[in-house]
Every structure is written in C-alpha cells, then in structure tokens.
Design a protein around this motif. Structure first.
Motif, PDB file in Angstrom:
ATOM      1  N   GLY A  77       0.786  -1.230   0.000  1.00 33.43           N
ATOM      2  CA  GLY A  77       0.000   0.000   0.000  1.00 33.43           C
ATOM      3  C   GLY A  77       0.819   1.283   0.000  1.00 33.43           C
ATOM      4  O   GLY A  77       0.298   2.357   0.268  1.00 33.43           O
ATOM      5  N   HIS A  78       2.102   1.178  -0.335  1.00 33.00           N
ATOM      6  CA  HIS A  78       3.002   2.331  -0.293  1.00 33.00           C
ATOM      7  C   HIS A  78       2.511   3.465  -1.200  1.00 33.00           C
ATOM      8  O   HIS A  78       2.458   4.627  -0.804  1.00 33.00           O
ATOM      9  N   MET A  79       2.127   3.117  -2.428  1.00 34.44           N
ATOM     10  CA  MET A  79       1.695   4.129  -3.393  1.00 34.44           C
ATOM     11  C   MET A  79       0.422   4.837  -2.919  1.00 34.44           C
ATOM     12  O   MET A  79       0.287   6.045  -3.074  1.00 34.44           O
ATOM     13  N   ASN A  80      -0.490   4.061  -2.341  1.00 35.22           N
ATOM     14  CA  ASN A  80      -1.742   4.655  -1.862  1.00 35.22           C
ATOM     15  C   ASN A  80      -1.471   5.758  -0.856  1.00 35.22           C
ATOM     16  O   ASN A  80      -2.088   6.819  -0.878  1.00 35.22           O
ATOM     17  N   VAL A  81      -0.515   5.499   0.058  1.00 33.91           N
ATOM     18  CA  VAL A  81      -0.214   6.495   1.085  1.00 33.91           C
ATOM     19  C   VAL A  81       0.383   7.743   0.454  1.00 33.91           C
ATOM     20  O   VAL A  81       0.010   8.865   0.798  1.00 33.91           O
ATOM     21  N   LEU A  82       1.310   7.551  -0.501  1.00 30.70           N
ATOM     22  CA  LEU A  82       1.956   8.709  -1.105  1.00 30.70           C
ATOM     23  C   LEU A  82       0.942   9.545  -1.895  1.00 30.70           C
ATOM     24  O   LEU A  82       0.946  10.775  -1.835  1.00 30.70           O
ATOM     25  N   LEU A  83       0.048   8.874  -2.631  1.00 34.91           N
ATOM     26  CA  LEU A  83      -0.969   9.611  -3.383  1.00 34.91           C
ATOM     27  C   LEU A  83      -1.918  10.321  -2.423  1.00 34.91           C
ATOM     28  O   LEU A  83      -2.338  11.448  -2.671  1.00 34.91           O
ATOM     29  N   ALA A  84      -2.219   9.655  -1.306  1.00 37.04           N
ATOM     30  CA  ALA A  84      -3.081  10.299  -0.316  1.00 37.04           C
ATOM     31  C   ALA A  84      -2.390  11.519   0.268  1.00 37.04           C
ATOM     32  O   ALA A  84      -3.011  12.545   0.527  1.00 37.04           O
ATOM     33  N   GLU A  85      -1.083  11.421   0.437  1.00 36.61           N
ATOM     34  CA  GLU A  85      -0.335  12.559   0.975  1.00 36.61           C
ATOM     35  C   GLU A  85      -0.442  13.748   0.026  1.00 36.61           C
ATOM     36  O   GLU A  85      -0.536  14.896   0.450  1.00 36.61           O
ATOM     37  N   ALA A  86      -0.430  13.473  -1.275  1.00 31.83           N
ATOM     38  CA  ALA A  86      -0.529  14.546  -2.256  1.00 31.83           C
ATOM     39  C   ALA A  86      -1.970  15.011  -2.426  1.00 31.83           C
ATOM     40  O   ALA A  86      -2.271  15.764  -3.335  1.00 31.83           O
ATOM     41  N   ASN A  87      -2.860  14.520  -1.550  1.00 31.92           N
ATOM     42  CA  ASN A  87      -4.244  14.969  -1.563  1.00 31.92           C
ATOM     43  C   ASN A  87      -5.028  14.479  -2.779  1.00 31.92           C
ATOM     44  O   ASN A  87      -5.927  15.159  -3.253  1.00 31.92           O
ATOM     45  N   ILE A  88      -4.658  13.326  -3.264  1.00 38.70           N
ATOM     46  CA  ILE A  88      -5.403  12.750  -4.386  1.00 38.70           C
ATOM     47  C   ILE A  88      -6.541  11.917  -3.808  1.00 38.70           C
ATOM     48  O   ILE A  88      -6.325  11.121  -2.893  1.00 38.70           O
ATOM     49  N   ASP A  89      -7.722  12.134  -4.317  1.00 43.40           N
ATOM     50  CA  ASP A  89      -8.897  11.449  -3.791  1.00 43.40           C
ATOM     51  C   ASP A  89      -8.731   9.938  -3.919  1.00 43.40           C
ATOM     52  O   ASP A  89      -8.430   9.441  -4.999  1.00 43.40           O
ATOM     53  N   TYR A  90      -8.947   9.219  -2.822  1.00 44.98           N
ATOM     54  CA  TYR A  90      -8.722   7.770  -2.906  1.00 44.98           C
ATOM     55  C   TYR A  90      -9.737   7.082  -3.806  1.00 44.98           C
ATOM     56  O   TYR A  90      -9.558   5.933  -4.190  1.00 44.98           O
ATOM     57  N   LYS A  91     -10.801   7.804  -4.157  1.00 42.05           N
ATOM     58  CA  LYS A  91     -11.774   7.191  -5.058  1.00 42.05           C
ATOM     59  C   LYS A  91     -11.265   7.169  -6.492  1.00 42.05           C
ATOM     60  O   LYS A  91     -11.813   6.466  -7.340  1.00 42.05           O
ATOM     61  N   ASP A  92     -10.220   7.963  -6.780  1.00 43.56           N
ATOM     62  CA  ASP A  92      -9.625   7.935  -8.118  1.00 43.56           C
ATOM     63  C   ASP A  92      -8.512   6.902  -8.217  1.00 43.56           C
ATOM     64  O   ASP A  92      -7.915   6.724  -9.273  1.00 43.56           O
ATOM     65  N   VAL A  93      -8.214   6.245  -7.111  1.00 45.37           N
ATOM     66  CA  VAL A  93      -7.090   5.311  -7.075  1.00 45.37           C
ATOM     67  C   VAL A  93      -7.641   3.887  -7.106  1.00 45.37           C
ATOM     68  O   VAL A  93      -8.462   3.528  -6.263  1.00 45.37           O
TER      69      VAL A  93
END
Lengths: 451, 94
Positions: free
Chosen positions: A340-356
């Motif tokens: 889940g490393h990428m998910n955390v980094l994208l979340a850090e950049a404020n990317i909506d988790y629904k787009d992931v």
C-alpha cells in the motif's frame, strides 16, 4: 479488583480487534485508530493496577518517556520515510520481547519453552528489522547481498539454535540463553541481508507479523490471554499480507529468502534487437495529453524515490479541470517498498482515494484509455509476464498498460527493472519514452498543459 | 490457566485474525502495517506483568527497558498511523 482488571482486558481486546476491523474502509479507519489507542491504554491501566507503588511510579515514568520519544519521532518523520519508520518501531517491539524473555529467565521463570519461543521470534524481528531499516534508509545497498556458503551458514545457525533451545529446556542456564539470543540476532541479520529492495514489502510484512508471534510466546509464558489473542491476530496479519505480496509477484517464500530473481534467463535480451524506442520531450507528451479523454497514471517506486506525487496531483488536476479528462490511478500491489506504499503517497498529495484503483479493478480499462502514464514503474507493466513462459516474471499479474492508445514511460534510462528483465514494452510502436527525473518531467508537462 | 485453554484461545484467535485481515481494503495496507505494528506494542503488558516476578536487579532493568521500548513502539506507531489515516480522511469533504 481482579474482576475490574479482567473486564478491562476484555474491553481492550474488543477495542483492538475492532480497530483492525475498521481498516476495511478509509471512512472508519481513523475512528479505528482511536479505538486502538483506547484499547492499549485500558490494557496498560489494567496491567498497572496490580503493581505496587514503586514499580507503578517507575513504570509510569518509563512509559511516559517512551511515549514522548515515540510521538516526537513519529511526528517529525517525513511521510516518504514511512517504510523505514515502521521497520524501526518493529525492531523496538522485537527487542522488547527479547528483554522480557531474558528478564523471565533471569528470574528463573518455569515457562522455559514459551520464553525461548518469544525470544527467538522477537530476536529475528529485532535484527531483521534493523537490516531492513538500513536497506530502506539507503545506509546499505538495496541490491541482494550474497556471500559464500550463505545458505549453509544460515541452516547451520538455525540448527544450532534449535539444538541449544532443546538443551536449555532440559538444563536451564542463563548463559546458554544469552548465547542463544546472540545467535538468533545474527541469524535475523543473515536472513534479511540477501533480500533485495523490491522484495521489501514481503519482508516488512513478515517481520511485522513476527513481533505479533513473539507477543504470543510471552503471553503463553505469563498466562496472558490478551497477549495471545492480539499477538496471534497481528502475526496472522503479517503472514496474510506477505502472502498477498507474494501472489502479486508470483514468487515463493524460498525464492524471496534466497534473494533476487534466481531464474534470470539471459537469453531474451531485447536490447540486442538494436531497435531504438520512441522518445519524446515533455512538450510533445503534453500535446498528446491535451487531446486525451481518459488517462491512467501508473506510479511505481520511482515516483516515491523522486517524490513526484505532488507534481502528479498537479498533473491530474490540470488534466481534469482544464481539459476535462478522466484521470485515474492504477496501483499494483507490490509497487513501492511496503504494502500500500503508493496509496499512502498519493493520499499525501491529496489525491482522492476514489480515483485510485487496484490492479483487478482497473486492468480492463486500459483498452479504453487514450494515455497510460507510467511513472517510475517497470516490472509491474512488463507484458512478457503474460506471454513469455521463459521470462522470470512469467505468471506475475501485471497492469495491461500496453492496451492504451499511447503509453508514456517516465524513466531515467532504458535499464531493466528490479527483476533484471528487459521490458519489451519500451520498444512497442505506441510507447513513448520520456527520459529524465520523474518529478522534473511531470512538472514540465504540467507547465506546458497550463499554457 | 492451563495450556489447553491457552491453545484453544490461540486457535480461535487465528481464525479471527484471518477474517479481519482479509477484510482490510488493499488501499489501507500501509496503515494496517503501522496500526498492527503499534498494537504489537501490547507486549508492554508482558513487561508490566513480568515486573511482579522479577527477582534480580538485572531482571528489573530488562523489564523496565522493555517497557520503555514497547511504549515508544505503541505511541510512535499510533501517531504515525494517525498521520497516515488523516491524509486518507481529508478527501471525504470533497
């Protein structure tokens, strides 16, 4: 008083189980974390309630000190250094188990087997996590490290530890236990040393689980149900996570432990084809993206290394807001250095988790995508995993990026990924290479798109 | 408590663990690692319980030391998890 104590343990157990359970959705997760804290505090309170005044005060002070130090480092550390930080905390948990076992043996506890078990697992978690930390932090090379007689030495050490444990159980002796502790720690180091960077998700999961099993050993020794229950859940969690990672890589535990991709067949070097892949400038990439209506971004460890997540967020925003494109993120289970490393980094950049999206949810969408933007990933997109039975990657689930109309690869060079396998996708007619630093390239594309 | 009751608990806990871990969404695997890491600091109960049976100074020092280590693990782990999960949470307002 005893009843109060048991009620507390029961409640704590319930809260801790619920706290993991709540991780089933990002919506409930934060509440779960609070439940976890509450559960631990209640159980600490219950354990302290039976202590005398002096140990009560002393232990309170040590816990307070530990809490301050732990929270300080946890708040100070950068989100990009998370895998390392988890390794460090895990190593502390392992060492704690070793210390408890040593203390119990020093006080001639009769539970010899349980303490030995706790010590061995805790010791491996401790020293293994230190090596994992050193590799993740870059203090040590991430490449697999091999030396002569490696497997022979490991097996010999393991056999010696087993033999010594048997002797210890029949003839308890503190010095023997101490020597065993030392050997177990050496063994932990040797086990993790040969494991390469991209296999880290598996190792971290396993080591994380080990500290749970160590707690089970200590719990057996001290007759504590809560330690057994929670330890088992964490331990099985580690094993399941490692299993998920292994499946996502199509590899076995033995394969990982012996380090690297052992089945590296050198006969399919595509670079010998002498074909040159298409390459383009960020400006050209921006031009193609302007006209795309559906874009899928595939991040890999290279994104984490270049810390390009914020530029990716800008890219997604400008594509969505200005060009009304549909932007999605596709994540392979083993992308990065921990699950889940990428998910955390994208979340850090404020990317909506629904787009992931996860691999299985998005794979069929590549065929309808105009652009696949692969940033810092390689092996997880390699189509030879599907087609070429001779490839070491064969059988590994991969993202079908080649089905998109245009595939962009942001890479520093044409070099192969961690597996050492060439990616035929680089030479595909619809692939365009963008050479350079992941962050710099993305920022340039964003600049052109904004113009 | 006798060994058989403890083993029964262990077996049942294996099943509970199996089902709740598979229920965790893959997007939250990193927080799962850090939360379970923090929770594995529950071993602090072991340090506190072992204080009662310590007989030598060395044992006391080891027990308190392990107590300290586990405390760092617990509070550090939960603080990190909190930071991580807050990032996931912030998008809910959208």
């Amino acid at each position: 008083m005893l009843m109060l104590q048991h009620t507390c343990y029961l409640l704590a157990c319930l809260f801790l189980i619920l706290s993991i359970r709540s991780l089933s959705s990002p919506r409930t997760a934060i509440l779960g974390n609070r439940l976890g804290i509450l559960g631990i505090l209640i159980s600490i309170f219950a354990a302290m309630s039976s202590l005398g005044l002096t140990p009560l005060l002393l232990s309170f002070c040590t816990i307070l000190l530990g809490a301050i130090i732990g929270i300080y480092f946890a708040l100070k550390v950068k989100i990009t250094a998370l895998p390392q930080m988890i390794a460090v905390f895990n190593c502390l948990g392992g060492l704690a188990a070793v210390c408890i076992a040593l203390a119990a043996v020093l006080s001639s506890s009769p539970k010899l087997f349980d303490n030995t078990f706790g010590m061995i697992i805790g010791g491996i978690a401790f020293s293994g996590s230190i090596i994992a930390f050193a590799k993740l932090q870059g203090l040590m090379k991430g490449t697999p490290f091999h030396f002569r007689f490696q497997h022979f030495i490991n097996i010999a050490l393991l056999l010696m530890v087993v033999l010594m444990s048997i002797i210890f159980i029949f003839h308890p002796n503190f010095y023997l236990f101490f020597a065993m502790t030392f050997m177990v720690m050496v063994l932990g180091c040797l086990l993790v040393l040969p494991i390469g960077g991209a296999d880290m998700p598996v190792v971290i999961s396993l080591l994380n689980g080990y500290s749970g099993w160590a707690a089970v050993g200590i719990g057996m020794s001290l007759n504590s149900q809560i330690l057994i229950i929670i330890g088992t859940i964490i331990g099985s969690g580690g094993i399941i996570l490692a299993y998920i990672m292994l499946k996502a890589m199509n590899r076995s535990v033995i394969n990982i432990l012996t380090g690297g991709f052992s089945g590296n067949s050198g006969n399919q070097h595509l670079s010998s084809n002498a074909s040159i892949p298409n390459s383009a400038s960020p400006q050209d990439a921006a031009f193609i993206m302007e006209n795309a209506s559906k874009i899928i971004i595939v991040p890999g460890y290279g994104m984490a290394a270049a810390q390009a997540q914020h530029s990716l967020k800008n890219l997604a925003t400008v594509l969505h807001d200005k060009y009304h494109a549909d932007v999605k993120f596709a994540i392979h289970p083993v992308a990065g250095r921990m699950p889940g490393h990428m998910n955390v980094l994208l979340a850090e950049a404020n990317i909506d988790y629904k787009d992931v999206y996860e691999l299985s949810d998005i794979n069929q969408e590549f065929s309808s995508a105009d652009v696949a933007y692969v940033i810092g990933a390689n092996d997880i997109t390699n189509p030879s995993a599907k087609r070429d039975p001779s490839s070491p990657l064969f059988g590994m689930p991969v993202l079908d990026v080649e089905k998109a109309k245009t595939v962009f690869f942001v890479k520093r060079s044409l070099s192969s990924g961690y597996s050492g396998v060439d990616n035929p996708l680089f030479f595909a007619p619809n692939t365009i290479m963008l050479y350079g630093d992941a962050k710099a390239i993305t920022e340039q594309i964003v600049k052109y798109l904004e113009q | 408590m006798d060994i058989w009751s403890l083993l029964t608990i262990l077996m049942l806990a294996c099943f509970v663990g199996y089902f709740i871990i598979w229920g965790v969404t893959p997007a939250l695997h990193s927080p799962l690692m850090s939360v379970s890491n923090a929770i594995s600091g529950i071993i602090i109960i072991g340090s506190l319980l072992s204080l009662e049976s310590c007989t030598t100074l060395g044992a006391y020092i080891l027990a308190y030391f392990s107590c300290f280590l586990a405390a760092v693990n617990i509070f550090g782990g939960f603080a990190i998890s909190q930071r991580m999960l807050e990032m996931f949470k912030s998008k809910e307002k959208k």
